[in-house]
Design a protein around this motif. Structure first.
Motif, PDB file in Angstrom:
ATOM      1  N   THR A 530      53.104 -76.386 -34.771  1.00  0.00           N
ATOM      2  CA  THR A 530      53.271 -75.423 -35.860  1.00  0.00           C
ATOM      3  C   THR A 530      52.230 -74.315 -35.765  1.00  0.00           C
ATOM      4  N   ALA A 531      50.976 -74.689 -35.488  1.00  0.00           N
ATOM      5  CA  ALA A 531      49.912 -73.678 -35.366  1.00  0.00           C
ATOM      6  C   ALA A 531      50.196 -72.736 -34.209  1.00  0.00           C
ATOM      7  N   GLU A 532      50.741 -73.288 -33.105  1.00  0.00           N
ATOM      8  CA  GLU A 532      51.054 -72.407 -31.970  1.00  0.00           C
ATOM      9  C   GLU A 532      52.183 -71.446 -32.343  1.00  0.00           C
ATOM     10  N   TYR A 533      53.188 -71.983 -33.045  1.00  0.00           N
ATOM     11  CA  TYR A 533      54.297 -71.116 -33.496  1.00  0.00           C
ATOM     12  C   TYR A 533      53.768 -70.031 -34.439  1.00  0.00           C
ATOM     13  N   CYS A 534      52.890 -70.423 -35.359  1.00  0.00           N
ATOM     14  CA  CYS A 534      52.311 -69.449 -36.300  1.00  0.00           C
ATOM     15  C   CYS A 534      51.498 -68.396 -35.557  1.00  0.00           C
ATOM     16  N   LEU A 535      50.762 -68.818 -34.549  1.00  0.00           N
ATOM     17  CA  LEU A 535      49.940 -67.882 -33.770  1.00  0.00           C
ATOM     18  C   LEU A 535      50.817 -66.827 -33.100  1.00  0.00           C
ATOM     19  N   ALA A 536      51.879 -67.287 -32.424  1.00  0.00           N
ATOM     20  CA  ALA A 536      52.771 -66.339 -31.732  1.00  0.00           C
ATOM     21  C   ALA A 536      53.503 -65.444 -32.732  1.00  0.00           C
ATOM     22  N   THR A 537      53.973 -66.044 -33.830  1.00  0.00           N
ATOM     23  CA  THR A 537      54.744 -65.265 -34.804  1.00  0.00           C
ATOM     24  C   THR A 537      53.856 -64.290 -35.559  1.00  0.00           C
ATOM     25  N   THR A 538      52.597 -64.661 -35.796  1.00  0.00           N
ATOM     26  CA  THR A 538      51.666 -63.744 -36.463  1.00  0.00           C
ATOM     27  C   THR A 538      51.418 -62.520 -35.603  1.00  0.00           C
ATOM     28  N   GLN A 539      51.322 -62.720 -34.305  1.00  0.00           N
ATOM     29  CA  GLN A 539      51.144 -61.577 -33.398  1.00  0.00           C
ATOM     30  C   GLN A 539      52.356 -60.654 -33.470  1.00  0.00           C
ATOM     31  N   GLN A 540      53.554 -61.240 -33.500  1.00  0.00           N
ATOM     32  CA  GLN A 540      54.771 -60.430 -33.614  1.00  0.00           C
ATOM     33  C   GLN A 540      54.839 -59.743 -34.975  1.00  0.00           C
ATOM     34  N   LEU A 541      54.376 -60.452 -36.015  1.00  0.00           N
ATOM     35  CA  LEU A 541      54.350 -59.861 -37.356  1.00  0.00           C
ATOM     36  C   LEU A 541      53.444 -58.635 -37.382  1.00  0.00           C
ATOM     37  N   GLU A 542      52.298 -58.721 -36.728  1.00  0.00           N
ATOM     38  CA  GLU A 542      51.372 -57.581 -36.680  1.00  0.00           C
ATOM     39  C   GLU A 542      52.029 -56.380 -35.993  1.00  0.00           C
ATOM     40  N   GLU A 543      52.713 -56.634 -34.880  1.00  0.00           N
ATOM     41  CA  GLU A 543      53.391 -55.542 -34.167  1.00  0.00           C
ATOM     42  C   GLU A 543      54.470 -54.914 -35.045  1.00  0.00           C
ATOM     43  N   LYS A 544      55.216 -55.764 -35.761  1.00  0.00           N
ATOM     44  CA  LYS A 544      56.310 -55.253 -36.582  1.00  0.00           C
ATOM     45  C   LYS A 544      55.775 -54.457 -37.769  1.00  0.00           C
ATOM     46  N   LEU A 545      54.679 -54.923 -38.360  1.00  0.00           N
ATOM     47  CA  LEU A 545      54.069 -54.174 -39.470  1.00  0.00           C
ATOM     48  C   LEU A 545      53.604 -52.808 -39.003  1.00  0.00           C
ATOM     49  N   LYS A 546      53.047 -52.748 -37.798  1.00  0.00           N
ATOM     50  CA  LYS A 546      52.595 -51.458 -37.266  1.00  0.00           C
ATOM     51  C   LYS A 546      53.772 -50.523 -37.009  1.00  0.00           C
ATOM     52  N   GLU A 547      54.923 -51.081 -36.662  1.00  0.00           N
ATOM     53  CA  GLU A 547      56.116 -50.256 -36.476  1.00  0.00           C
ATOM     54  C   GLU A 547      56.604 -49.694 -37.814  1.00  0.00           C
ATOM     55  N   LYS A 548      56.504 -50.513 -38.855  1.00  0.00           N
ATOM     56  CA  LYS A 548      57.064 -50.117 -40.145  1.00  0.00           C
ATOM     57  C   LYS A 548      56.173 -49.119 -40.880  1.00  0.00           C
ATOM     58  N   VAL A 549      54.848 -49.268 -40.743  1.00  0.00           N
ATOM     59  CA  VAL A 549      53.931 -48.478 -41.562  1.00  0.00           C
ATOM     60  C   VAL A 549      53.794 -47.068 -40.995  1.00  0.00           C
ATOM     61  N   ASP A 550      53.287 -46.152 -41.813  1.00  0.00           N
ATOM     62  CA  ASP A 550      53.045 -44.780 -41.349  1.00  0.00           C
ATOM     63  C   ASP A 550      52.054 -44.796 -40.196  1.00  0.00           C
ATOM     64  N   ALA A 551      52.226 -43.834 -39.269  1.00  0.00           N
ATOM     65  CA  ALA A 551      51.379 -43.795 -38.073  1.00  0.00           C
ATOM     66  C   ALA A 551      49.900 -43.664 -38.427  1.00  0.00           C
ATOM     67  N   SER A 552      49.596 -42.953 -39.509  1.00  0.00           N
ATOM     68  CA  SER A 552      48.193 -42.738 -39.880  1.00  0.00           C
ATOM     69  C   SER A 552      47.523 -44.013 -40.390  1.00  0.00           C
ATOM     70  N   LEU A 553      48.312 -45.020 -40.758  1.00  0.00           N
ATOM     71  CA  LEU A 553      47.752 -46.258 -41.328  1.00  0.00           C
ATOM     72  C   LEU A 553      47.799 -47.432 -40.354  1.00  0.00           C
ATOM     73  N   MET A 554      48.287 -47.194 -39.140  1.00  0.00           N
ATOM     74  CA  MET A 554      48.468 -48.299 -38.187  1.00  0.00           C
ATOM     75  C   MET A 554      47.156 -49.019 -37.880  1.00  0.00           C
ATOM     76  N   GLU A 555      46.070 -48.258 -37.791  1.00  0.00           N
ATOM     77  CA  GLU A 555      44.788 -48.854 -37.412  1.00  0.00           C
ATOM     78  C   GLU A 555      44.286 -49.855 -38.458  1.00  0.00           C
ATOM     79  N   ARG A 556      44.770 -49.746 -39.686  1.00  0.00           N
ATOM     80  CA  ARG A 556      44.293 -50.621 -40.751  1.00  0.00           C
ATOM     81  C   ARG A 556      45.002 -51.978 -40.761  1.00  0.00           C
ATOM     82  N   ILE A 557      45.984 -52.152 -39.908  1.00  0.00           N
ATOM     83  CA  ILE A 557      46.701 -53.436 -39.824  1.00  0.00           C
ATOM     84  C   ILE A 557      46.112 -54.229 -38.669  1.00  0.00           C
ATOM     85  N   ASN A 558      45.462 -55.338 -39.003  1.00  0.00           N
ATOM     86  CA  ASN A 558      44.817 -56.161 -37.983  1.00  0.00           C
ATOM     87  C   ASN A 558      44.846 -57.621 -38.441  1.00  0.00           C
TER      88      ASN A 558
END
Length: 804
Positions: A530-558
């Motif tokens: 489960t932790a491994e699945y969460c680790l991989a999915t969290t990384q994908q979640l971060e990428e997807k959030l950066k796609e959705k948010v305004d370009a000027s705010l991308m750096e604040r998603i970590n």
């Protein structure tokens, strides 16, 4: 050397002696000396003739050059003379042509001036007549004829821009401007009369006069057209401002549908009554809708500021949903051509995403999310940039999205609490060897909820609310890691007490000593998966959030901190599995160190403690391997960590076995080899499919267990003579530590006096550490290959069988 030559006489390093020796290599060749001399004289004579010819030829070169130069100068003089003649003739021809065409040119100028005069007079006649007609038609409100005539008059007047200094022309221009102003005022007055600010009472629909007046307004100053549009739209929306005043019930968010229903009726009514009155290019229907949106946004912002405490999440989401639906309807009906620049910011079209977080979840761990895939595949977000009306009304809800964020915070808190309660009620997942370690279903539920929140929030706003939502996501990822994963890892219980051979044998028969149960092992593996699945999915979640948010705010998603948290859970889980198996093997190793090895009389089969270790390995490892089938790399990590923990512990217990007889050392060597074979086979032990162990793991086992075997070989070696024993130790172990040497002497059971002399000799015999001493030591340590060692052990086994 000027030209290439093969003649030895032309060489730079010519040697006369070598040349003569080459001509006369033997004494017998001297018989031809006269013939050779004659040849050389002939060659000299020819060279002299050639030199003489060349020298004589050079005497005439200067005279020939001067003669050629004189001839060239004469030719140039002749050429200049011919060019001058041609130039003179050309000038005479040009003068003659000018005299011939002088009269023709005058006629040509006269024709051009006459044509211009006639054209200008015609334009002047048209302008004068047009101005008179324009004034007359304006008074009679004949807008249909005025529209065509006015455009013609304006076009003709442009031809007289350079004649504005003439009083009559200037007067005509002023009359045209006056007519335009009068038309503008007259048309505005006609519209004011037709559509008074209190509302129109007309029942027969718009008149043809107003339709023609709009055509005239197209030709007039653009401000006239804008004024007509502004007044008409204001009059058309005046009823809306009255019906949906701030103090009316229908003005609140729960009845927002009525606003949009009202404008739909108004637009239909406009098309029926006034659709033909305004020119198509004015896009009046769209202008009315856009102005309605601006008014609605301002009114909603004002009323929400006033009644902010009454805004609930469901009410807010209801209003946003209805508003975005209305904006989508506008995008289908209108092109957005009337939107002012900067009114609605069009976001850039995002690149096609390859992120599997929403689109391409595959694999066993994503089964639950796949069920939700149909919803996310609906092109909601990517269509937003194609909608020019996106946010034209819904922008007013953005300052109040904190209500939505707080609601999601509360919902996620309740979701985590429900996960905790469900886990306590249902207990750990049932072990299922066929399917491997299952990912906890709560994990998939969490990320499905995250996905819904992210998609929903990105439709509401891609600005600061997305950052606030990301913070909420981070908070509950950490809570999930600690409450659900780390909080449910089994606790280790350490047991201490005296162990004997008898207790060891009892353990072999089946009693467990502080070991995890099958269910607990499966739970640890499940939490790790489960932790491994969460680790991989969290990384994908971060990428997807950066796609959705305004370009000027991308750096604040970590989300690196949250990924590190899951990595810690994985590491802790592996460590628990290693500690459990390690602790299970401890009693056997303790029993090994307590055996009387000096009393062993013959070498037999492997010792009981080895059988016990192998039993624990065969009990635990297959379960762990089957439950970590989907995360093979972490099973490899488990094997490596176990080897790194067990082998040093085995060597430490070896040092506790003292004193050891020769036969006892042989028995321990056989046991060490048995353990080495088991450890090398550890990754595939008890498996029907035999896989080759990873090279990194094999290297650790071979290196560690070879050291154990070398220690036993040193113990087996006779300590007389001491120099040979010390040199053999240094050669086999390459360990310069006196502590290790002291332990080996204890294992051999030497007296203190003998040990003291041995230690002094050892210090004297230690080699000086060369610059690459470490590498040399490691090389000598691993010098015996596994094949060589196994062959030695096989010989020892044959010897034992013969004795038996």
């Amino acid at each position: 050397q000027v030209f290439p030559s093969q003649d030895p006489l032309d060489r730079a390093d010519f040697n006369a002696v070598e040349y003569i020796n080459a001509l006369f290599p033997t004494e017998q060749s001297l018989a031809n000396i006269d013939e050779v001399v004659n040849k050389i004289r002939l060659k000299i004579r020819r060279l002299d003739d050639n030199i003489r010819t060349v020298v004589r030829g050079q005497t005439n070169v200067g005279q020939d050059g001067r003669q050629a130069l004189e001839e060239a100068q004469k030719a140039i003089q002749q050429l200049f003379g011919k060019i001058k003649d041609i130039k003179d003739k050309a000038e005479k021809s040009e003068q003659m042509v000018k005299e011939i065409t002088r009269d023709i040119k005058q006629l040509d100028h006269a024709k051009r001036h006459l044509t211009t005069s006639i054209t200008t007079l015609n334009h002047l006649h048209m302008l004068a007549g047009g101005v008179d007609s324009l004034e007359a038609m304006t008074r009679r409100r004949q807008y249909g004829e005025v529209a065509n005539l006015l455009q013609g008059v304006v076009n003709v007047l442009e031809h007289f821009n350079k004649y504005m200094g003439i009083p009559q022309i200037r007067q005509l221009s002023e009359r045209v401007k006056a007519a335009q102003n009068e038309l503008g005022q007259q048309i505005l007055a006609d519209f004011e009369e037709a559509f008074p600010s209190q509302g129109t009472k007309r029942t027969g629909g718009p008149s043809n006069v107003l339709r023609d007046a709009c055509l005239v307004a197209n030709v007039l100053d653009p401000r006239i057209k804008q004024e007509i549009i502004k007044k008409f739209i204001k009059q058309h929306l005046s009823e809306y401002l009255v019906l949906f005043q701030e103090n009316q019930d229908v003005a609140w968010l729960d009845k927002i549908d009525r606003r949009y229903a009202w404008i739909k009726r108004q637009l239909v009514d406009y098309e029926e009554k006034y659709g033909r009155m305004f020119p198509t290019e004015w896009c009046m229907t769209e202008r009315i809708a856009v102005e309605f949106c601006h008014v609605t946004r301002a009114e909603l912002s004002k009323i929400m500021r006033t009644r902010a405490k009454e805004i609930e999440v469901k009410l807010l989401l209801f209003a946003i949903q209805r508003t975005t639906n209305f904006e989508g309807l506008l995008a289908k009906r209108f092109s957005g051509c009337t939107l002012a620049d900067g009114t609605v910011k069009k976001p850039e079209v995002p690149p096609p995403s390859t992120n599997p977080f929403l689109e391409d979840e595959t694999g066993a761990e994503a089964d639950e999310i796949v069920m939700e895939k149909s919803d996310t595949d609906k092109p909601k977000k990517p269509k937003v940039p194609d909608n020019p009306f996106h946010g034209i009304v819904s922008k007013c809800f953005e300052p109040h999205l904190y209500v939505y964020i707080e609601s999601q915070d509360k919902n996620l808190g309740e979701l985590i609490d429900r996960f905790v309660a469900d886990f306590k009620a249902q207990g750990p997942p049932k072990p299922n060897v066929d399917e491997g370690g299952a990912v906890l279903p709560s994990c998939a539920d969490l990320f499905v909820y995250y996905k819904k929140c992210m998609v929903q929030c990105s439709q509401l706003s891609t600005g600061e609310p997305m950052i606030a939502l990301t913070t909420i996501f981070q908070k509950y990822l950490r809570e999930y890691a600690w409450k659900i994963l780390s909080g449910n890892l089994p606790k280790t219980t350490s047991s201490s007490g005296g162990l004997t051979i008898t207790s060891l044998l009892k353990e072999k028969e089946g009693s467990e000593v502080a070991k995890f149960t099958l269910e607990e092992l499966c739970l640890i593996c499940s939490i790790l998966s489960t932790a491994e699945y969460c680790l991989a999915t969290t990384q994908q979640l971060e990428e997807k959030l950066k796609e959705k948010v305004d370009a000027s705010l991308m750096e604040r998603i970590n989300l690196t901190g949250e990924m590190d948290t899951f990595s810690v859970v994985i590491s802790n889980s592996i460590q628990l599995l290693v500690q459990d198996l390690d602790a299970a093997c401890d009693p056997a190793l303790t029993a090994m160190s307590k055996m009387q090895w000096q009393n062993v009389e013959h070498v037999g089969d492997q010792s009981p403690y080895v059988t016990s270790v192998i039993l624990h390995i065969k009990q635990n490892v297959p379960i762990i391997r089957d439950n970590l089938a989907s995360t093979r790399k972490y099973f490899t990590q488990f094997c490596i960590k176990f080897a790194n923990s067990f082998i040093p512990k085995f060597i430490n217990h070896l040092f506790k076995c003292k004193p050891i007889s020769m036969v006892g050392a042989e028995q321990l060597l056989l046991d060490a080899h048995s353990l080495k074979m088991v450890l090398l086979d550890l990754p595939s032990i008890g498996s029907q499919v035999v896989r080759k162990a990873p090279a990194s793991y094999t290297k650790i086992v071979v290196k560690g267990m070879t050291r154990a075997e070398m220690i036993l070989k040193v113990v087996m070696a006779p300590h007389e003579p001491p120099v040979v024993f010390v040199d053999n130790y240094i050669k086999l172990l390459s360990d310069c530590s006196t502590d290790t040497f002291q332990k080996i002497l204890d294992m051999k059971g030497l007296k203190r006096s003998e040990q003291s002399s041995m230690l002094d000799l050892f210090r004297l015999r230690l080699p000086a550490p060369p610059p690459g001493g470490d590498s040399a030591g490691s090389l000598s340590l691993s010098a015996p290959t596994p094949e060589q060692e196994s062959s030695r052990i096989r010989k020892l086994e044959k010897l034992i069988k013969k004795r038996l």
